[in-house]
Design an enzyme around this catalytic site. Structure first.
Site, PDB file in Angstrom:
ATOM      1  N   HIS A 122      50.631  31.774  21.401  1.00  0.00           N
ATOM      2  CA  HIS A 122      51.804  32.643  21.373  1.00  0.00           C
ATOM      3  C   HIS A 122      52.244  33.127  22.726  1.00  0.00           C
ATOM      4  CE1 HIS A 122      48.943  35.697  22.313  1.00  0.00           C
ATOM      5  NE2 HIS A 122      49.730  36.546  22.486  1.00  0.00           N
ATOM      6  N   ARG A 123      51.190  32.983  23.558  1.00  0.00           N
ATOM      7  CA  ARG A 123      51.721  33.073  25.028  1.00  0.00           C
ATOM      8  C   ARG A 123      50.753  32.114  25.707  1.00  0.00           C
ATOM      9  NH1 ARG A 123      51.348  39.693  26.699  1.00  0.00           N
ATOM     10  NH2 ARG A 123      53.443  40.243  25.864  1.00  0.00           N
ATOM     11  N   LYS A 127      43.415  31.325  27.682  1.00  0.00           N
ATOM     12  CA  LYS A 127      42.495  31.676  28.794  1.00  0.00           C
ATOM     13  C   LYS A 127      41.221  31.964  28.157  1.00  0.00           C
ATOM     14  CE  LYS A 127      42.253  32.695  33.297  1.00  0.00           C
ATOM     15  NZ  LYS A 127      40.539  32.238  32.952  1.00  0.00           N
ATOM     16  N   LYS A 151      41.793  40.715  22.948  1.00  0.00           N
ATOM     17  CA  LYS A 151      41.475  41.374  24.216  1.00  0.00           C
ATOM     18  C   LYS A 151      42.640  41.523  25.049  1.00  0.00           C
ATOM     19  CE  LYS A 151      37.543  39.246  25.225  1.00  0.00           C
ATOM     20  NZ  LYS A 151      36.392  39.171  25.904  1.00  0.00           N
ATOM     21  N   ASP A 156      47.970  44.092  27.066  1.00  0.00           N
ATOM     22  CA  ASP A 156      49.102  43.214  27.508  1.00  0.00           C
ATOM     23  C   ASP A 156      49.010  42.267  28.593  1.00  0.00           C
ATOM     24  OD1 ASP A 156      51.653  42.721  26.873  1.00  0.00           O
ATOM     25  OD2 ASP A 156      52.460  44.462  28.137  1.00  0.00           O
ATOM     26  N   LYS A 163      38.151  29.279  24.558  1.00  0.00           N
ATOM     27  CA  LYS A 163      36.686  29.470  24.910  1.00  0.00           C
ATOM     28  C   LYS A 163      36.259  27.926  24.899  1.00  0.00           C
ATOM     29  CE  LYS A 163      33.955  32.739  26.337  1.00  0.00           C
ATOM     30  NZ  LYS A 163      34.068  33.766  27.297  1.00  0.00           N
ATOM     31  N   HIS A 246      38.636  37.771  45.971  1.00  0.00           N
ATOM     32  CA  HIS A 246      37.471  38.825  46.438  1.00  0.00           C
ATOM     33  C   HIS A 246      37.393  39.793  45.103  1.00  0.00           C
ATOM     34  CE1 HIS A 246      36.844  37.656  50.568  1.00  0.00           C
ATOM     35  NE2 HIS A 246      38.184  37.607  50.496  1.00  0.00           N
ATOM     36  N   SER A 250      32.134  40.358  40.575  1.00  0.00           N
ATOM     37  CA  SER A 250      31.618  41.594  39.907  1.00  0.00           C
ATOM     38  C   SER A 250      32.653  42.228  39.125  1.00  0.00           C
ATOM     39  CB  SER A 250      31.567  42.614  41.141  1.00  0.00           C
ATOM     40  OG  SER A 250      32.663  42.869  41.868  1.00  0.00           O
TER      41      SER A 250
END
Length: 352
Positions: A122-123, A127, A151, A156, A163, A246, A250
């Protein structure tokens, strides 16, 4: 394609769905093919929560007045459109399973199993990370891709969920073997259009990091992405000198910290779990002291909380007075990745 209005409406529904466990359990039980209805697959659990959220939001979408300027629509047509939209949102759109051979350093050949799931387009692009683990299977990558879609929708971020995974135990392979596996898997993804800057962008996950992402980017740049100035955007989590950013290493642990911090800084939510607001003085236990666990522990420690336990694959640590995350990190680096024998805590068989 499903409407962003529907995704937005599901945000709150997914958050509230955990309050309706009986409905979730009933939905999961109906879909489960397991002989034990209390032990559904990961994908079935995600579908169960989706169905629960759907039962909360579907009739609200149907009866919600259309915004000004919206083309009038018959009630039945709107009902069918909303139902169809939610139907499309539930399953993974595309799932790839590949098997390919690699030559081990000793001359033997081995077949490697890899997966990539694209839950939603849909977008674009899709990812989601790529993990290396001997526990990876098609059910896991489909479920994680599904969760990734929602998520992204909740905060948004303009991506569909995806995955991937390779079914190996990284510690059992040499550096050269891992590079061969990673590069070959990238080629397999490229051949099936499961990777590309505007199509599907992997990231590091369990068992992978900057090194693997640089191999993926380089392999894509030399094959399907040859001549494309954006080829290295086919993956995130690259080393900084190859276009990475950077703070990426983390970032996930920092996100866990901020989630906990925001929750406990709310007097309303802190009281729901019988705690006083704020992190200072709180104790916590971390399951896994890899990249995510380490940085979560580090940020919580800096905020004044105290880590009293670490659960790792090679043993559990406990110290009621607190475990210093920096000391444990240094010890683990000097001890071939193991927490065994750490002098700042005692080993325990307890699983907390």
């Amino acid at each position: 394609m499903f409407s962003l209005q529907s995704v937005s409406s599901l945000r709150g529904a997914f958050i509230r769905s955990t309050k309706c466990l009986p409905a979730v359990q009933n939905a999961v039980a109906k879909m489960s093919t397991s002989s034990d209805p209390q032990d559904p697959s990961f994908t079935q659990m995600c579908e169960g929560f989706f169905e629960n959220a759907r039962s909360y939001v579907e009739h609200r979408l149907i009866t919600k007045p259309d915004p000004p300027g919206y083309r009038p629509e018959k009630f039945e047509d709107k009902k069918h459109r909303i139902k169809g939209t939610l139907d499309v949102m539930k399953p993974c759109a595309d799932v790839l399973s590949v098997v390919f051979p690699i030559k081990r350093d000793n001359g033997e050949f081995e077949l490697i199993q890899g997966y990539r799931a694209q839950h939603s387009h849909h977008r674009s692009p899709c990812k989601g990370g790529i993990r290396y683990s001997d526990d990876v299977d098609i059910d896991e990558v489909q479920a994680l891709a599904t969760l990734m879609t929602f998520k992204c929708a909740v905060v948004d971020v303009p991506f569909g969920g995806a995955k991937g995974g390779i079914k190996i135990k990284p510690s059992e392979y040499s550096l050269r073997e891992l590079e061969r596996i990673t590069r070959r898997f990238t080629v397999e993804l490229a051949k099936k259009n499961f990777i590309g800057p505007g199509l599907d962008v992997p990231a590091p996950d369990m068992g992978t990091g900057e090194r693997e992402m640089s191999w993926i980017a380089d392999s894509f740049d030399m094959t399907l992405g040859y001549g494309n100035m954006n080829a290295y955007a086919c993956v995130t989590g690259k080393p900084v000198h190859l276009g990475g950013i950077h703070g990426r290493v983390s970032a996930t642990g920092r996100g866990v910290f901020h989630g906990i911090d925001n929750f406990l800084n709310s007097e309303k939510y802190a009281k729901l779990v019988n705690l006083e607001p704020g992190l200072r003085g709180k104790t916590f236990i971390v399951q896994g002291f890899g990249n995510v666990g380490l940085h979560t522990c580090r940020y919580l420690h800096r905020a004044g909380a105290r880590c009293i336990g670490i659960m790792e694959r090679d043993g559990n640590l406990y110290n009621e007075n607190g475990i210093d995350p920096k000391e444990l990190e240094d010890y683990k680096l000097d001890n071939n990745g193991s927490v065994k024998g750490f002098p700042g805590a005692k080993m325990t068989e307890e699983t907390f």
